[in-house]
Scaffold this motif. Structure first.
Motif, short mmCIF file in Angstrom:
data_model
loop_
_atom_site.label_atom_id
_atom_site.label_comp_id
_atom_site.label_asym_id
_atom_site.label_seq_id
_atom_site.Cartn_x
_atom_site.Cartn_y
_atom_site.Cartn_z
N LEU A 56 3.29 0.70 -7.53
CA LEU A 56 1.84 0.74 -7.29
C LEU A 56 1.54 0.38 -5.84
N ALA A 57 2.22 -0.64 -5.34
CA ALA A 57 1.98 -1.09 -3.96
C ALA A 57 2.30 0.00 -2.95
N ALA A 58 3.28 0.85 -3.27
CA ALA A 58 3.68 1.92 -2.34
C ALA A 58 2.49 2.83 -2.01
N ILE A 59 1.57 2.95 -2.94
CA ILE A 59 0.39 3.79 -2.71
C ILE A 59 -0.52 3.14 -1.67
N ALA A 60 -0.73 1.83 -1.82
CA ALA A 60 -1.56 1.11 -0.84
C ALA A 60 -0.91 1.12 0.54
N VAL A 61 0.41 0.98 0.57
CA VAL A 61 1.13 0.97 1.85
C VAL A 61 0.98 2.32 2.56
N GLN A 62 1.07 3.42 1.80
CA GLN A 62 0.95 4.74 2.42
C GLN A 62 -0.46 4.98 2.93
N CYS A 63 -1.47 4.59 2.14
CA CYS A 63 -2.85 4.77 2.60
C CYS A 63 -3.09 3.98 3.89
N ARG A 64 -2.54 2.75 3.96
CA ARG A 64 -2.72 1.96 5.18
C ARG A 64 -2.01 2.62 6.36
N ALA A 65 -0.84 3.17 6.12
CA ALA A 65 -0.13 3.86 7.20
C ALA A 65 -0.95 5.02 7.72
N ASN A 66 -1.58 5.77 6.81
CA ASN A 66 -2.42 6.89 7.23
C ASN A 66 -3.64 6.39 8.02
N ALA A 67 -4.22 5.27 7.56
CA ALA A 67 -5.39 4.71 8.23
C ALA A 67 -5.08 4.30 9.66
N GLY A 68 -3.83 4.00 9.92
CA GLY A 68 -3.42 3.52 11.24
C GLY A 68 -3.78 4.47 12.37
N SER A 69 -3.82 5.77 12.06
CA SER A 69 -4.15 6.72 13.12
C SER A 69 -5.59 7.22 13.02
N ASN A 70 -6.37 6.65 12.12
CA ASN A 70 -7.79 7.02 11.99
C ASN A 70 -8.64 5.94 12.64
N GLY B 247 5.41 6.60 -10.73
CA GLY B 247 5.98 5.52 -9.93
C GLY B 247 7.10 6.02 -9.03
N ALA B 248 8.03 6.77 -9.60
CA ALA B 248 9.13 7.32 -8.81
C ALA B 248 8.61 8.31 -7.77
N PHE B 249 7.57 9.07 -8.15
CA PHE B 249 7.00 10.08 -7.25
C PHE B 249 6.44 9.42 -5.99
N VAL B 250 5.62 8.38 -6.18
CA VAL B 250 4.99 7.76 -5.00
C VAL B 250 6.02 6.98 -4.18
N GLU B 251 7.04 6.45 -4.85
CA GLU B 251 8.06 5.66 -4.15
C GLU B 251 9.01 6.55 -3.35
#
Lengths: 135, 386
Positions: free
Chosen positions: B168-182, B309-313
């Motif tokens: 679940l956390a991997a989803i939040a981590v990816q969204c934050r990574a994307n936000a980094g360039s916005n 879970g495996a998909f997002v990870e």
């Protein structure tokens, strides 16, 4: 701020009257025989309108739960942490309730439960809650 | 009438750069967004004959008849309007309805808009979607906060499939990574899975960083017919497919805590577009909570039930992965004033027209948006393309 209490109506009064006497009711359709929760004037399975309350065994299993640690609903602030749960009764219907007197580390889906009745700020309302079946 | 696939276009969009705006009424933000989206489309307020919004939450400025209130504020008298309220997904539903209205000739230029002072306009009061009368008398007395209702699904999904907190956390981590360039994103500093798991627990098993951020902001987009879009000569994204579905509002009525009505809204959207999940290049998935994304990815068929879970990870949701999602940082990191549906459509439009403020994927041809409103209650799914 006081917690929201059930606003009882004509259809639901027998349920809350029974809860005050320590009995848990659910609806049953006289047409198709299915149990139904919550009470309505129609059966959502067969669409019949001949429904009656029956007393439930008061036992079931923990289907899903969350230990609420923070809430924007300040009327529940004094209760934190509390357990919001969905319980699948042995009659096959699911109800919402709080789990009481079960240590957090013992909570798990499918935990056997039994109903307990808790008083509220309104002496006419007793809330069905659930605890561990062996407690 | 079959869905008018490809016959209606989004021709302009605007997302307010505001994230904290104390003292600004939400209608002022909405008006700014409406004008911004029209300017992006090369149109004016006088061109608008269709309007959709939902602004009835206390932080949104309106009440039960919010469509009348906001149209009045804008000084418009649309001949077609929609204020269908299914929570955060409402604006995707509005866009789908608008596509039908435009194709039927009932409206020519439709603006869909939203704004709220979710951060500054907090009015002490419950966040329940209903009251303790009628069906709510059997649920509201037990204190179902919005986060805890989604948490129920997370707990059940973990029980049934072995989904982990790290996934679940991997989803939040990816969204934050994307936000980094916005540059407009509310939070841009990278986070780790450990950061998510060590953030304060809100309602088990969801931590604070599993939850969307809270902002003051808004957004709007403009829709019109393919013919008018071509006459405008501006960049456009076309509505290829749409579907909506109702589940339940009371959690005691949820049939399956491990999936959502997106099973149906997604199937309807894919059928109307004549496309399959494999043909989608990127997606904007409503991320009220991390679990919302995981359930939606499975429900839409991007992975099998239980394999979210495996998909997002696996990195599939990262730029360069099989299905990049929430390229602007999503509600988890960029913008969530109360309802996010409008931003999912805006970011899809920006990806397809090469105008993204942050991560810009290389030449995507299709983008799916899917929203979840209420407490896993109702969903709307739209497929956009070039």
């Amino acid at each position: 701020m006081e917690k929201p209490l059930p606003i009882v109506d004509d259809l639901t009064r027998p349920y809350w009257d029974a809860a005050r006497e320590g009995r848990l009711l659910v609806q049953r359709c006289n047409g198709c025989g299915r149990h139904q929760w919550y009470p309505r004037v129609l059966c959502t399975a067969c669409h019949g309108t001949d429904l009656a309350y029956v007393e439930a065994a008061g036992t079931g299993r923990l289907h899903a739960f969350s230990v609420v640690e923070k809430t924007p609903n300040i009327e529940f602030a004094d209760d934190l942490p509390y357990v919001l749960a969905i319980i699948e009764l042995d009659e096959g219907v699911r109800v919402a309730a709080n789990i009481v007197d079960v240590p957090q580390e013992e909570l798990r889906c499918e935990l056997p439960l039994r109903v307990v009745f808790r008083p509220t700020a309104d002496s006419s309302i007793v809330l069905p809650c659930f605890t561990g079946a062996t407690r | 009438m079959a869905f008018p696939a490809g016959e209606v276009a989004i021709v302009g969009a605007y997302e307010s750069p505001l994230r904290k705006a104390p003292g600004v009424h939400p209608f002022a933000i909405q008006a700014d967004c409406v004008l911004g989206a029209l300017a992006d489309a090369g149109l004016e307020l006088g061109d608008v004959d269709g309007f959709a919004t939902a602004a009835s939450f206390p932080t949104e400025g309106g009440m039960q008849m919010s469509i009348s209130e906001v149209a009045e504020y804008l000084g418009i008298h649309p001949r077609w309007f929609d204020s269908t309220d299914i929570g955060g997904a409402a604006f995707i539903t509005h866009a789908g309805h608008a596509a039908l209205a435009i194709a039927a000739g009932v409206a020519d230029v439709v603006v869909v808009s939203y704004a709220a002072a979710g951060y500054s306009g907090v009015i002490p009061g419950p966040d329940y979607a209903t009251n303790a009368a009628g069906p709510g008398q059997f649920e509201i007395p037990y204190g179902p906060s919005t986060v805890s209702t989604y948490a129920l699904a997370a707990e059940r999904h973990m029980h049934r499939y072995g989904t982990t907190l790290e996934q679940l956390a991997a989803i939040a981590v990816q969204c934050r990574a994307n936000a980094g360039s916005n540059p407009q994103a509310r939070f841009r500093d990278p986070i780790t899975v450990e950061d998510v798991l060590s953030s304060p627990m809100v309602a088990t098993p969801l931590h604070r960083l599993d939850c969307c951020i809270v902002s003051d902001s808004g957004g709007a987009f403009v829709m019109t017919s393919r013919r008018r879009a071509e006459a405008l000569g501006r960049r456009a994204a076309y509505v290829l497919g749409f579907g909506e579905a109702l589940g339940q509002l009371s959690m005691n009525q949820m049939e399956d805590f491990t999936t959502t009505a997106a099973v149906h809204s997604g199937a309807r959207a894919f059928a109307s577009a004549g496309l399959r999940p494999e043909e989608i290049d990127c997606a904007q998935i409503y991320d009220s909570f991390t679990i919302t994304v995981l359930l939606t990815l499975e429900a839409l068929g991007f992975c099998a039930p239980g394999e979210g879970g495996a998909f997002v990870e696996s990195g599939a949701i990262a730029p360069g992965g099989r299905l990049p999602i929430n390229t602007d940082g999503g509600g988890l990191s960029s913008n969530h004033p109360g309802r996010r549906g409008v931003f999912t459509v805006i970011e899809a439009y920006r990806q397809l027209t090469g105008t993204a403020p942050g991560v810009q994927l290389p030449d995507p041809r299709t983008c799916l948006v899917s929203g979840t409103g209420g407490s896993l209650s109702a969903t709307a799914t739209m497929i956009l393309g070039r």
